[in-house]
Motif scaffolding. Structure first.
Motif, PDB file in Angstrom:
ATOM      1  N   ALA A  85       0.846  -1.211   0.000  1.00 43.52           N
ATOM      2  CA  ALA A  85       0.000   0.000   0.000  1.00 43.52           C
ATOM      3  C   ALA A  85       0.875   1.252   0.000  1.00 43.52           C
ATOM      4  O   ALA A  85       0.408   2.338  -0.331  1.00 43.52           O
ATOM      5  N   GLN A  86       2.140   1.096   0.356  1.00 44.10           N
ATOM      6  CA  GLN A  86       3.030   2.252   0.463  1.00 44.10           C
ATOM      7  C   GLN A  86       4.045   2.322  -0.675  1.00 44.10           C
ATOM      8  O   GLN A  86       4.396   3.393  -1.151  1.00 44.10           O
ATOM      9  N   ILE A  87       4.516   1.137  -1.062  1.00 44.06           N
ATOM     10  CA  ILE A  87       5.532   1.108  -2.124  1.00 44.06           C
ATOM     11  C   ILE A  87       4.869   0.771  -3.451  1.00 44.06           C
ATOM     12  O   ILE A  87       4.383  -0.348  -3.657  1.00 44.06           O
ATOM     13  N   ILE A  88       4.831   1.745  -4.323  1.00 44.00           N
ATOM     14  CA  ILE A  88       4.348   1.505  -5.685  1.00 44.00           C
ATOM     15  C   ILE A  88       5.613   1.269  -6.510  1.00 44.00           C
ATOM     16  O   ILE A  88       6.464   2.166  -6.612  1.00 44.00           O
ATOM     17  N   PRO A  89       5.771   0.052  -7.059  1.00 43.20           N
ATOM     18  CA  PRO A  89       7.034  -0.289  -7.712  1.00 43.20           C
ATOM     19  C   PRO A  89       7.437   0.723  -8.779  1.00 43.20           C
ATOM     20  O   PRO A  89       6.596   1.172  -9.562  1.00 43.20           O
ATOM     21  N   ASN A  90       8.695   1.059  -8.764  1.00 47.38           N
ATOM     22  CA  ASN A  90       9.302   2.008  -9.706  1.00 47.38           C
ATOM     23  C   ASN A  90       8.738   3.420  -9.595  1.00 47.38           C
ATOM     24  O   ASN A  90       8.967   4.257 -10.454  1.00 47.38           O
ATOM     25  N   PHE A  91       7.958   3.674  -8.563  1.00 50.52           N
ATOM     26  CA  PHE A  91       7.422   5.027  -8.370  1.00 50.52           C
ATOM     27  C   PHE A  91       7.787   5.545  -6.973  1.00 50.52           C
ATOM     28  O   PHE A  91       8.439   6.570  -6.831  1.00 50.52           O
ATOM     29  N   THR A  92       7.392   4.782  -5.938  1.00 47.79           N
ATOM     30  CA  THR A  92       7.766   5.239  -4.592  1.00 47.79           C
ATOM     31  C   THR A  92       8.810   4.320  -3.948  1.00 47.79           C
ATOM     32  O   THR A  92       9.204   4.545  -2.810  1.00 47.79           O
ATOM     33  N   GLY A  93       9.224   3.265  -4.637  1.00 52.04           N
ATOM     34  CA  GLY A  93      10.217   2.367  -4.051  1.00 52.04           C
ATOM     35  C   GLY A  93      10.289   1.077  -4.832  1.00 52.04           C
ATOM     36  O   GLY A  93       9.787   1.002  -5.956  1.00 52.04           O
ATOM     37  N   ALA A  94      10.899   0.062  -4.207  1.00 49.46           N
ATOM     38  CA  ALA A  94      11.033  -1.231  -4.882  1.00 49.46           C
ATOM     39  C   ALA A  94      10.391  -2.309  -4.017  1.00 49.46           C
ATOM     40  O   ALA A  94      10.663  -2.404  -2.824  1.00 49.46           O
ATOM     41  N   LEU A  95       9.544  -3.132  -4.657  1.00 44.14           N
ATOM     42  CA  LEU A  95       8.915  -4.248  -3.947  1.00 44.14           C
ATOM     43  C   LEU A  95       9.660  -5.522  -4.298  1.00 44.14           C
ATOM     44  O   LEU A  95       9.960  -5.762  -5.470  1.00 44.14           O
ATOM     45  N   VAL A  96       9.916  -6.345  -3.290  1.00 41.19           N
ATOM     46  CA  VAL A  96      10.693  -7.565  -3.554  1.00 41.19           C
ATOM     47  C   VAL A  96      10.002  -8.794  -2.959  1.00 41.19           C
ATOM     48  O   VAL A  96       9.153  -8.673  -2.073  1.00 41.19           O
ATOM     49  N   HIS A  97      10.409  -9.967  -3.511  1.00 40.53           N
ATOM     50  CA  HIS A  97       9.777 -11.222  -3.085  1.00 40.53           C
ATOM     51  C   HIS A  97      10.804 -12.247  -2.633  1.00 40.53           C
ATOM     52  O   HIS A  97      10.442 -13.376  -2.320  1.00 40.53           O
ATOM     53  N   SER A  98      12.079 -11.915  -2.648  1.00 45.49           N
ATOM     54  CA  SER A  98      13.100 -12.924  -2.332  1.00 45.49           C
ATOM     55  C   SER A  98      14.395 -12.240  -1.903  1.00 45.49           C
ATOM     56  O   SER A  98      14.558 -11.022  -2.073  1.00 45.49           O
ATOM     57  N   ILE A  99      15.310 -13.061  -1.390  1.00 47.17           N
ATOM     58  CA  ILE A  99      16.634 -12.546  -1.014  1.00 47.17           C
ATOM     59  C   ILE A  99      17.367 -12.050  -2.267  1.00 47.17           C
ATOM     60  O   ILE A  99      17.959 -10.967  -2.276  1.00 47.17           O
ATOM     61  N   GLU A 100      17.260 -12.856  -3.332  1.00 47.75           N
ATOM     62  CA  GLU A 100      17.956 -12.476  -4.574  1.00 47.75           C
ATOM     63  C   GLU A 100      17.393 -11.160  -5.133  1.00 47.75           C
ATOM     64  O   GLU A 100      18.143 -10.296  -5.598  1.00 47.75           O
ATOM     65  N   GLY A 101      16.057 -11.034  -5.060  1.00 48.71           N
ATOM     66  CA  GLY A 101      15.414  -9.808  -5.542  1.00 48.71           C
ATOM     67  C   GLY A 101      15.871  -8.605  -4.722  1.00 48.71           C
ATOM     68  O   GLY A 101      16.104  -7.515  -5.271  1.00 48.71           O
ATOM     69  N   THR A 102      16.007  -8.811  -3.430  1.00 46.44           N
ATOM     70  CA  THR A 102      16.457  -7.716  -2.556  1.00 46.44           C
ATOM     71  C   THR A 102      17.885  -7.325  -2.923  1.00 46.44           C
ATOM     72  O   THR A 102      18.208  -6.133  -3.054  1.00 46.44           O
ATOM     73  N   ALA A 103      18.733  -8.350  -3.123  1.00 48.85           N
ATOM     74  CA  ALA A 103      20.137  -8.079  -3.481  1.00 48.85           C
ATOM     75  C   ALA A 103      20.193  -7.308  -4.801  1.00 48.85           C
ATOM     76  O   ALA A 103      20.946  -6.337  -4.945  1.00 48.85           O
ATOM     77  N   TYR A 104      19.368  -7.743  -5.752  1.00 56.84           N
ATOM     78  CA  TYR A 104      19.362  -7.078  -7.060  1.00 56.84           C
ATOM     79  C   TYR A 104      18.994  -5.607  -6.896  1.00 56.84           C
ATOM     80  O   TYR A 104      19.642  -4.720  -7.471  1.00 56.84           O
ATOM     81  N   GLN A 105      17.953  -5.337  -6.094  1.00 57.73           N
ATOM     82  CA  GLN A 105      17.496  -3.948  -5.932  1.00 57.73           C
ATOM     83  C   GLN A 105      18.531  -3.104  -5.182  1.00 57.73           C
ATOM     84  O   GLN A 105      18.701  -1.919  -5.483  1.00 57.73           O
ATOM     85  N   ILE A 106      19.220  -3.705  -4.222  1.00 62.02           N
ATOM     86  CA  ILE A 106      20.276  -2.950  -3.505  1.00 62.02           C
ATOM     87  C   ILE A 106      21.328  -2.521  -4.520  1.00 62.02           C
ATOM     88  O   ILE A 106      21.721  -1.358  -4.613  1.00 62.02           O
ATOM     89  N   ARG A 107      21.754  -3.504  -5.313  1.00 63.43           N
ATOM     90  CA  ARG A 107      22.804  -3.237  -6.297  1.00 63.43           C
ATOM     91  C   ARG A 107      22.339  -2.196  -7.320  1.00 63.43           C
ATOM     92  O   ARG A 107      23.057  -1.238  -7.633  1.00 63.43           O
ATOM     93  N   TYR A 108      21.094  -2.384  -7.785  1.00 60.83           N
ATOM     94  CA  TYR A 108      20.556  -1.488  -8.822  1.00 60.83           C
ATOM     95  C   TYR A 108      20.464  -0.055  -8.297  1.00 60.83           C
ATOM     96  O   TYR A 108      20.907   0.900  -8.950  1.00 60.83           O
TER      97      TYR A 108
END
Ligand code: UDP
Length: 409
Positions: free
Chosen positions: A337-360
């Motif tokens: 409800a708070q994070i709109i992907p690519n608009f107010t933040g990044a939503l993730v579903h896994s450890i790998e996804g989180t790592a990718y977003q940190i790096r990105y």
């Protein structure tokens, strides 16, 4: 924190927003509102009531607050009910129901029900509705918890009470239920003038970082949370390690509640063991009075994470977005409800996804900055205390005009 008046919020939300609140309050002057919950201090509900009640009174709406009383056995039962509503298995024997009902009814003898609106917060005082016929008041059940996947036996028991209310309020569309009464979406809110969220001088932020021995020589990725497995601190460390192969950074995991919560202590030990040997991981055990420190840590961070496995609303996300921080959050509870992907933040579903977003986001500071800016605006639009006030005022108007489709102010 000293009492602030509504006009103190004007520089933050604008004159028009404050004028609208005064306008909405105009037709409600003289109304009497009663808030009822189960604790005066500690926890998000008490925090918001402590802030919002003086502001409603400031607007000329007499708002009183009653905290129900109960012994250890009552609060053991209500805690079990709370956990069961979060989906935990529980048998709900007759003795538990008896304790719950007895103490609730005892409380009813002392609560002044001569009000226009009575707002009951969460399940603990829900049985107060048994007095509905003794008052002309409208009754509101404000549910602050995620009941999207409850223990059915406990929910069926509570639903019998909920459906006697005039309306129910939920914190996220995902948390609402099939009910015979109207439901409204009431997001939780943060106070931009509180120690947790107000602007801080850079010198103070630097002092806090120095006090915790955290150099500011590389990007800082932070998760602020109680040390609880559902906040997945070990997953955060794994994601940081994956991201760090490509982009150098520090990790802060900061939270409190560990010393008085045996499980918290255990999780903190696990986290320390996992982080051992890495001087760039900073594990901080915070005191309950650490609002300014949390504020400083959030403001000093390059990115904020909330990699929860389950979550209520996720106020740490709101706090981070308010501070214009690029924020990565799991798609659970109230975070979407708070994070709109690519608009107010990044939503993730896994450890790998989180790592990718940190790096990105560490590699694309301009995109990260824009997410932070939009996140701040979104919080201003939806999740500040002034919005919570506006929603309450509109609700009181709706309740004062039953059956009317258009209300002229
Ligand atoms: N918080 C705190 N001290 C801590 C950890 C968290 O004061 O050590 C605050 C945090 O800033 C936020 C709230 O507690 O305001 C946590 O709310 P959230 O909805 O994120 O999670 P909960 O702990 O309620 O599951």
């Amino acid at each position: 924190m000293a009492f602030v008046s509504l006009t103190d919020y004007e520089p933050i939300v604008g004159k028009q927003c404050i004028e609208e609140l005064y306008l909405l309050a105009e037709g409600l002057k003289g109304k009497r509102i009663k808030m009822v919950n189960s604790t005066a201090v500690g926890g998000g509900v008490a925090e918001i009531l402590n802030r919002i009640i003086p502001l409603l009174n400031d607007l000329g709406i007499t708002t009183l607050w009653t905290v129900i009383k109960g012994g250890e056995d009552f609060f053991e039962v209500t805690k079990k009910i709370h956990n069961a509503l979060h989906g935990e298995g529980l048998s709900f024997p007759p003795r538990m129901k008896e304790i719950f009902l007895e103490v609730s009814r005892e409380n009813l003898r002392y609560i002044d029900l001569e009000q226009d609106v009575i707002v009951i917060h969460d399940p603990q005082p829900i049985v107060c509705i048994e007095s509905k016929d003794r008052t002309h008041a409208k009754w509101v059940w404000r549910c602050h918890i995620d009941i999207s996947n409850p223990n059915e036996e406990v929910w069926d028991f509570l639903k019998g009470y909920v459906e006697h209310y005039d309306v129910a309020l939920f914190s996220s569309p995902r948390f609402s239920k099939q009910l015979s009464i109207p439901q409204f979406l009431f997001f939780p809110s943060i106070d931009p003038l509180s120690d947790k969220n107000r602007d801080l001088e850079p010198e103070f932020i630097n002092q806090v970082l120095d006090r915790f021995h955290i150099p500011q020589d590389k990007p800082i990725v932070t998760q602020i949370s109680r040390f609880d497995r559902l906040k997945d601190p070990l997953g955060v460390i794994q994601a940081y390690r994956l991201a760090k192969r490509y982009t150098d950074c520090r990790l802060i995991l900061a939270g409190g509640g560990a010393s008085d919560d045996p499980e918290g202590e255990l999780v903190l030990d696990e986290v320390r063991a996992e982080a051992k040997g890495d001087p760039d991981i900073h594990i901080l055990s915070l005191l309950p009075t650490s609002s300014l420190e949390i504020n400083a840590l959030q403001r000093a961070s390059t990115l904020i994470l909330q990699k929860s496995i389950r979550e209520g609303f996720g106020l740490t996300v709101t706090e981070a977005l308010w501070k214009k921080k690029p924020t990565i959050g799991s798609a659970v509870g109230g975070i979407p409800a708070q994070i709109i992907p690519n608009f107010t933040g990044a939503l993730v579903h896994s450890i790998e996804g989180t790592a990718y977003q940190i790096r990105y986001l560490l590699s694309n500071p301009e995109i990260a900055r824009k997410l932070g800016e939009c996140g701040h605006e979104y919080v201003k639009e939806e999740f500040l205390i002034t919005q919570a006030l506006r929603r309450y005022l509109l609700l009181f108007h709706v309740l004062s005009h039953p059956g009317e489709r258009i209300i002229f102010l």
